[in-house]
Design a protein around this motif. Structure first.
Motif, PDB file in Angstrom:
ATOM      1  N   GLY A  55      -9.198   2.187   0.901  1.00 25.64           N
ATOM      2  CA  GLY A  55      -9.696   1.565   2.242  1.00 25.64           C
ATOM      3  C   GLY A  55      -8.833   0.193   2.288  1.00 25.64           C
ATOM      4  O   GLY A  55      -8.486  -0.138   3.193  1.00 25.64           O
ATOM      5  N   THR A  56      -8.914  -0.459   1.143  1.00 25.37           N
ATOM      6  CA  THR A  56      -8.335  -1.693   1.011  1.00 25.37           C
ATOM      7  C   THR A  56      -7.005  -1.877   1.009  1.00 25.37           C
ATOM      8  O   THR A  56      -6.216  -2.516   1.734  1.00 25.37           O
ATOM      9  CB  THR A  56      -8.661  -2.683  -0.209  1.00 25.37           C
ATOM     10  OG1 THR A  56      -9.994  -2.698  -0.263  1.00 25.37           O
ATOM     11  CG2 THR A  56      -8.281  -3.985  -0.547  1.00 25.37           C
ATOM     12  N   ALA A  57      -6.147  -0.781   0.375  1.00 27.72           N
ATOM     13  CA  ALA A  57      -4.851  -0.718   0.449  1.00 27.72           C
ATOM     14  C   ALA A  57      -4.363  -0.399   1.813  1.00 27.72           C
ATOM     15  O   ALA A  57      -3.350  -0.844   2.379  1.00 27.72           O
ATOM     16  CB  ALA A  57      -4.504   0.519  -0.743  1.00 27.72           C
ATOM     17  N   VAL A  58      -5.224   0.640   2.670  1.00 31.35           N
ATOM     18  CA  VAL A  58      -4.881   0.918   3.865  1.00 31.35           C
ATOM     19  C   VAL A  58      -4.995  -0.469   4.831  1.00 31.35           C
ATOM     20  O   VAL A  58      -4.057  -0.463   5.659  1.00 31.35           O
ATOM     21  CB  VAL A  58      -5.752   2.043   4.649  1.00 31.35           C
ATOM     22  CG1 VAL A  58      -5.755   2.075   6.076  1.00 31.35           C
ATOM     23  CG2 VAL A  58      -5.172   3.318   3.647  1.00 31.35           C
ATOM     24  N   LEU A  59      -6.072  -0.977   4.596  1.00 28.75           N
ATOM     25  CA  LEU A  59      -6.177  -2.292   5.530  1.00 28.75           C
ATOM     26  C   LEU A  59      -4.908  -3.101   5.366  1.00 28.75           C
ATOM     27  O   LEU A  59      -4.433  -3.649   6.260  1.00 28.75           O
ATOM     28  CB  LEU A  59      -7.450  -2.959   5.258  1.00 28.75           C
ATOM     29  CG  LEU A  59      -8.570  -2.447   6.036  1.00 28.75           C
ATOM     30  CD1 LEU A  59      -9.930  -3.359   5.587  1.00 28.75           C
ATOM     31  CD2 LEU A  59      -8.580  -2.632   7.714  1.00 28.75           C
ATOM     32  N   VAL A  99      -1.975  -2.041   6.883  1.00 31.75           N
ATOM     33  CA  VAL A  99      -1.865  -1.794   8.497  1.00 31.75           C
ATOM     34  C   VAL A  99      -1.860  -3.124   9.316  1.00 31.75           C
ATOM     35  O   VAL A  99      -1.416  -3.341  10.194  1.00 31.75           O
ATOM     36  CB  VAL A  99      -3.455  -1.046   9.100  1.00 31.75           C
ATOM     37  CG1 VAL A  99      -3.680  -1.399  10.429  1.00 31.75           C
ATOM     38  CG2 VAL A  99      -3.311   0.425   8.645  1.00 31.75           C
ATOM     39  N   VAL A 100      -2.379  -4.417   8.394  1.00 34.84           N
ATOM     40  CA  VAL A 100      -2.454  -5.721   9.133  1.00 34.84           C
ATOM     41  C   VAL A 100      -1.162  -6.650   8.728  1.00 34.84           C
ATOM     42  O   VAL A 100      -1.146  -7.744   9.256  1.00 34.84           O
ATOM     43  CB  VAL A 100      -3.743  -6.219   9.029  1.00 34.84           C
ATOM     44  CG1 VAL A 100      -4.894  -5.549   9.526  1.00 34.84           C
ATOM     45  CG2 VAL A 100      -4.083  -6.641   7.660  1.00 34.84           C
ATOM     46  N   LEU A 101      -0.472  -6.104   7.551  1.00 36.35           N
ATOM     47  CA  LEU A 101       0.372  -6.859   7.000  1.00 36.35           C
ATOM     48  C   LEU A 101       1.471  -7.533   8.089  1.00 36.35           C
ATOM     49  O   LEU A 101       1.581  -8.577   7.896  1.00 36.35           O
ATOM     50  CB  LEU A 101       1.146  -6.175   5.899  1.00 36.35           C
ATOM     51  CG  LEU A 101       2.192  -7.079   5.164  1.00 36.35           C
ATOM     52  CD1 LEU A 101       1.568  -8.079   4.569  1.00 36.35           C
ATOM     53  CD2 LEU A 101       2.897  -6.151   4.123  1.00 36.35           C
ATOM     54  N   ASP A 102       1.964  -6.705   9.000  1.00 31.85           N
ATOM     55  CA  ASP A 102       2.968  -7.286   9.771  1.00 31.85           C
ATOM     56  C   ASP A 102       2.417  -8.036  10.869  1.00 31.85           C
ATOM     57  O   ASP A 102       3.275  -8.708  11.746  1.00 31.85           O
ATOM     58  CB  ASP A 102       3.800  -6.123  10.344  1.00 31.85           C
ATOM     59  CG  ASP A 102       4.937  -5.694   9.577  1.00 31.85           C
ATOM     60  OD1 ASP A 102       5.066  -5.916   8.358  1.00 31.85           O
ATOM     61  OD2 ASP A 102       4.971  -4.451   9.596  1.00 31.85           O
TER      62      ASP A 102
END
Length: 199
Positions: free
Chosen positions: A105-109, A112-115
């Motif tokens: 979940g942390t890796a996905v979040l 997803v929000v990096l950009d």
């Protein structure tokens, strides 16, 4: 505010009626009461059913949030699962279920929000990452991952990431929702007495 939850909540239009009839689980009642309190203070709360480890689902939630509100300013990751048991008897399936929200979940979040470059990413870790209780080897490891990931993310992203190693909370969270065998009820109650209050 956008709240994501693994289990869908009843539609907002039926909350008052279902509260009056008592037709809500304890978890639903607590979440709904919290949302109503926030909205009474003037905020708008949107609730989306999505597992944080579901990359496609989280991309949809984030895209809808940005489309509706124009931006995403910060992310608080609170998901977690606790399955007590001695390490010799832990199955791969149980351990993977505990890892899913905090590790995948942390890796996905983050991805997803990096950009979007939010102002911050906050990870709700646990004091168990450094002072684990018996029967929580996988939960301890999952929270240790959060602590380490916060250092990694802050060094590799244009926004700060912090992990907060919370102790147990008395009224909400994993300790409150934990289904404990009768033999461990005294231990659970002792933990609850030493837990912090929400206020």
């Amino acid at each position: 505010l956008v709240l994501t939850t693994r289990t869908p909540l009843p539609a907002k239009t039926g909350w008052v009626l279902r509260q009056a009839s008592g037709d809500l689980s304890e978890t639903e009642r607590r979440i709904i009461a919290g949302v109503q309190e926030i909205e009474a203070l003037g905020s708008e709360v949107s609730i989306q059913a999505c597992d944080v480890s579901d990359a496609a689902g989280m991309r949809r939630v984030v895209a809808e949030t940005v489309a509706r509100h124009g931006a995403l300013h910060g992310v608080i990751h609170t998901a977690g699962i606790l399955r007590e048991g001695v390490i010799q008897l832990k199955t791969r399936e149980v351990t993977e279920a505990v890892f899913r929200p905090k590790v995948q979940g942390t890796a996905v979040l983050f991805d997803v929000v990096l950009d979007l470059k939010p102002d911050w990413l906050v990870l709700f870790s646990s004091i168990s990452s450094v002072a684990a209780f018996h029967g929580q080897s996988d939960y301890c490891a999952a929270n240790a991952f959060l602590d380490a990931f916060a250092h990694y993310a802050s060094a590799h992203a244009p926004f700060p990431t912090i992990a907060i190693d919370w102790p147990a909370w008395r009224e909400v969270g994993i300790l409150t929702d934990m289904k404990t065998p009768a033999s461990l009820k005294d231990r659970q109650e002792e933990l609850r007495q030493h837990a912090i209050l929400t206020r």
